[in-house]
Write an enzyme that holds these catalytic residues in place. Structure first.
Site, PDB file in Angstrom:
ATOM      1  N   ARG A  82       4.144  -0.016   0.323  1.00 54.29           N
ATOM      2  CA  ARG A  82       4.849   0.010   1.617  1.00 54.29           C
ATOM      3  C   ARG A  82       5.706   1.265   1.730  1.00 54.29           C
ATOM      4  NH1 ARG A  82       8.190  -5.256   3.097  1.00 54.29           N
ATOM      5  NH2 ARG A  82       9.646  -4.295   1.623  1.00 54.29           N
ATOM      6  N   LYS A 184       9.820   0.826   6.609  1.00 54.23           N
ATOM      7  CA  LYS A 184      11.202   0.569   6.191  1.00 54.23           C
ATOM      8  C   LYS A 184      12.002   1.875   6.275  1.00 54.23           C
ATOM      9  CE  LYS A 184      13.192  -2.691   2.934  1.00 54.23           C
ATOM     10  NZ  LYS A 184      13.940  -3.446   3.917  1.00 54.23           N
ATOM     11  N   GLU A 220      11.313 -10.436  14.565  1.00 48.29           N
ATOM     12  CA  GLU A 220      11.968 -10.741  13.281  1.00 48.29           C
ATOM     13  C   GLU A 220      13.465 -10.576  13.441  1.00 48.29           C
ATOM     14  OE1 GLU A 220      11.168  -7.966  10.106  1.00 48.29           O
ATOM     15  OE2 GLU A 220      10.661  -6.374  11.491  1.00 48.29           O
TER      16      GLU A 220
END
Ligand code: PLP
Ligand code: COI
Length: 341
Positions: A82, A184, A220
């Protein structure tokens, strides 16, 4: 090895400086070998890319002490992958994924005295991150970067531990359609700071972000994905291109299907459906699985049947199975647990 003298059970989710951290620098098109250092401070030029144009991304994972005293961490290869995705989207050089995992192991091992003991309720939070480190004044990617990993022992992300929390539907967005919500990037969290401060001021624990395009679908929170349980016991998790692909959520979906024999749906979830779910929770490395008791949408309350006192029964089963795997007392699927020492 002598553990640090810490009241592990009292820890919240905070930073404290530990013994060693890992540092590697990228210059002239290559990462150096990197090393552990005791220096927790970073000195950078005033015009470094990270300060001017927020060129930074990070990861989060945890190390655990198992019942038989081993130290392990959970699926670090997925954090490495990720972070590589985040780097590519931010025009940063990818940190090699195999080295990411080796360096996580090395950093945790060097701080073994800081890994909370089994059963203490605390864990060691591991924070890999990287940033543009050379001066950049025209809007452009940096040429030089630093990759670092520090660790810090933590307790529960939400103050009440596993007590259900109350969240509100946010009027602010954390991500844009076709933006950076799926990686992220530090900038996503900067975007969410005003919303979280405002939510706390108004007595809510977190924000539920809706899809920024239509504001009809659940995305989210600022730091976790959602899980919902239907009245007939199915696990439903929202799917969207602007949600961070949570490693915890992907693991829970697997656990639900393969350990608990549940039906699992990963799909768009309309906010209008939320009132019909039996249980709701947040999932993430920091959040683990935190039950949501109530969602407030501009004064209209959705109170889940599981209430404000306890985790719902299905959420609890998921929580116990997931943490059982992480803490080594349930057998893990192949490749999920990385032995550290
Ligand atoms: N969503 C956001 C925005 C996050 O910051 C995090 C934390 O990493 C998560 C979800 C959960 O992801 P993971 O389970 O990989 O920690
Ligand atoms: C994590 O769970 O690792 C995160 O990065 C979330 C953050 C809000 C602490």
């Amino acid at each position: 090895m002598q553990k640090k003298d810490i009241n592990w059970g009292e820890l919240g989710f905070g930073y404290q400086v530990t013994d060693k951290r890992f540092v590697s620098n990228y210059k002239n098109g290559a990462w150096d070998e990197g090393c552990l250092t005791e220096d927790a401070n970073i000195v950078l030029n005033e015009c470094a890319g990270v300060f001017q144009y927020a060129q930074t991304c990070f990861e989060g994972l945890k190390a655990y002490t198992t019942e038989d005293g081993r130290i392990v961490c959970f699926r670090p290869d997925l954090n490495a992958a990720r972070m590589a995705d985040s780097a590519r989207r931010l025009e940063m050089p990818v940190y090699p994924e195999d080295r990411f995992v080796e360096n996580v192991v090395e950093t945790v091992r060097a701080n073994a005295a800081w890994v909370p003991p089994f059963g203490s309720g605390a864990t060691l939070y591991i924070r890999p991150y990287m940033f543009g480190s050379n001066p950049v004044i025209g809007v452009a990617p940096a040429d030089e970067y630093q990759f670092r990993i520090f660790v810090t022992p933590v307790g529960p992300y939400f103050k009440g531990g596993v007590k259900p929390i109350t969240i509100r539907v946010s009027d602010f967005d954390r991500a844009a359609p076709h933006g950076t919500g799926h990686i992220k990037a530090g900038l996503n969290y900067a975007m969410s700071l005003h919303a979280i401060v405002d939510a706390h001021k108004k007595g809510f624990d977190e924000n539920m972000y809706l899809d920024p395009g239509t504001r009809t679908k659940v995305e989210e929170t600022g730091g976790a994905n959602f899980i919902f349980i239907t009245r007939d016991g199915k696990l439903v998790t929202p799917k969207s291109d602007s949600i961070l692909p949570s490693i915890t959520r992907r693991s829970i979906m697997y656990v639900a299907e393969h350990y608990l024999d549940m039906e699992v749906e990963h799909r768009e979830v309309y906010f209008d459906e939320v009132k019909d779910f039996a249980e709701c929770g947040l999932c993430g490395t920091a959040a683990v699985i935190s039950p949501v008791g109530k969602i407030v949408d501009h004064g209209k309350e959705i109170l889940f049947p599981s209430g404000m006192e306890d985790m719902g029964p299905v959420t609890r089963k998921l929580y116990e199975t997931l943490t059982g795997i992480q803490m080594g007392h349930l057998e893990a699927p192949e490749g999920w647990i990385k032995e550290i020492c």
